[in-house]
Design a protein around this motif. Structure first.
Motif: not given
Ligand code: MG
Ligand code: ADP
Length: 275
Positions: A186-187, A68, A104
């Motif tokens: 992010d994810e 991240s 995220q």
């Molecule tokens: Mg992360």
């Protein structure tokens, strides 16, 4: 450290020199020597990475590996201790409008009072300005982006009332509204249901087919080989980067996870042959 110039000279078949784009200096995203530190120990140390156009790249590494942090440093939202970031050959400051970012999910305050359509319209504010007036065309665009992620029926719902998968779709719709050339996510698949995962991957594949660069922090090693073209393996330092076919190997995963992955798990992944 300066990035190489935007052009390299290659020999054409007829003997004339052609100017071809340098894959590094003109890449959608290139970072060179990037170090980021929140305290004494760097979270990301001296990382070089090149993320190509028309491809999907997975950033892979254990929790706390700096994944991240690397994305945020590339976006210029956290300061770098050292290093350079170039976006389509430009400094980040002048190229920011070409990047869309999906944070995220866990890092977002979902109590923030905003409707789904408001969140998507935020993707257009760079063009409109905060005090500018929305046109009908802009509303239509926001609605079209919601339709692309299958969320048209939820336009007036409060964002905090949605499931995790629905929230993730709305953030993807906001990114689509930005008409960016580089998508940093992010994810995006963390904590979403199978139908949402399918919907998100379909949208990302269509972006790739349009020649955009898609970069995802990705936690699910089992889907790397089917979803992604390139991988970037990180554990504070870069471990490896390159095409999945040659880079997503057991040896590189062991180096990234420091032996924390069970051998049986590694055996079950669709890994590349050892180089
Ligand atoms: Mg992360
Ligand atoms: P990843 O995304 O790979 O899980 P992060 O980039 O979030 O890792 O974090 C890398 C390291 O930096 C971790 O050790 C984390 O605890 C630390 N870190 C991340 N954000 C902050 C912050 N805002 N302040 C202090 N430390 C942080």
């Amino acid at each position: 450290m300066a990035l190489r110039s935007a052009q390299v000279t290659v020999a054409a078949q007829d003997g004339q020199a052609l100017r071809a784009p340098d894959p590094v200096a003109s890449a959608p995203l290139a970072v060179r020597g990037v170090t980021v530190s929140y305290g004494e120990k760097p979270a990301v140390f001296s990382v070089d990475a090149t993320f190509p156009a028309g491809a999907m790249t997975a950033i892979i590494g254990p929790n706390g590996a700096g994944k991240s942090t690397l994305l945020k440093a590339a976006l210029g939202v956290i300061p770098r201790l050292s290093g350079e970031v170039s976006v389509f050959g430009q400094p980040i400051e002048t190229a920011r409008a070409r990047i869309a970012y999906v944070p995220q999910r866990a890092s977002v305050d979902w109590d923030f009072p905003a409707s789904v359509i408001d969140v998507v319209l935020m993707g257009l504010y760079r063009r409109i300005g905060l005090l500018g007036r929305l046109t009908g065309a802009q509303r239509a665009k926001a609605n079209a982006c919601l339709a692309r992620v299958g969320m048209s029926d939820f336009a007036d719902r409060q964002i905090g009332q949605l499931s995790g998968g629905q929230q993730q779709r709305v953030f993807l719709a906001r990114a689509l509204a930005q008409d960016a050339d580089l998508y940093l996510l992010d994810e995006p698949f963390a904590g979403v249901d199978a139908a949402t995962e399918r919907a998100i991957i379909d949208v990302l594949k269509s972006l790739k087919a349009d020649g955009k660069a898609v970069v995802c922090v990705h936690h699910d090693l089992a889907t790397v080989a089917t979803y992604f073209d390139h991988v970037f393996l990180i554990n504070v330092r870069k471990i490896a980067e390159g095409p999945v076919a040659t880079t997503f190997t057991g040896a590189n995963l062991n180096a990234t996870y420091g032996g924390r992955l069970a051998a049986t798990h590694i055996d079950q992944l669709a890994l590349a042959d050892p180089a």
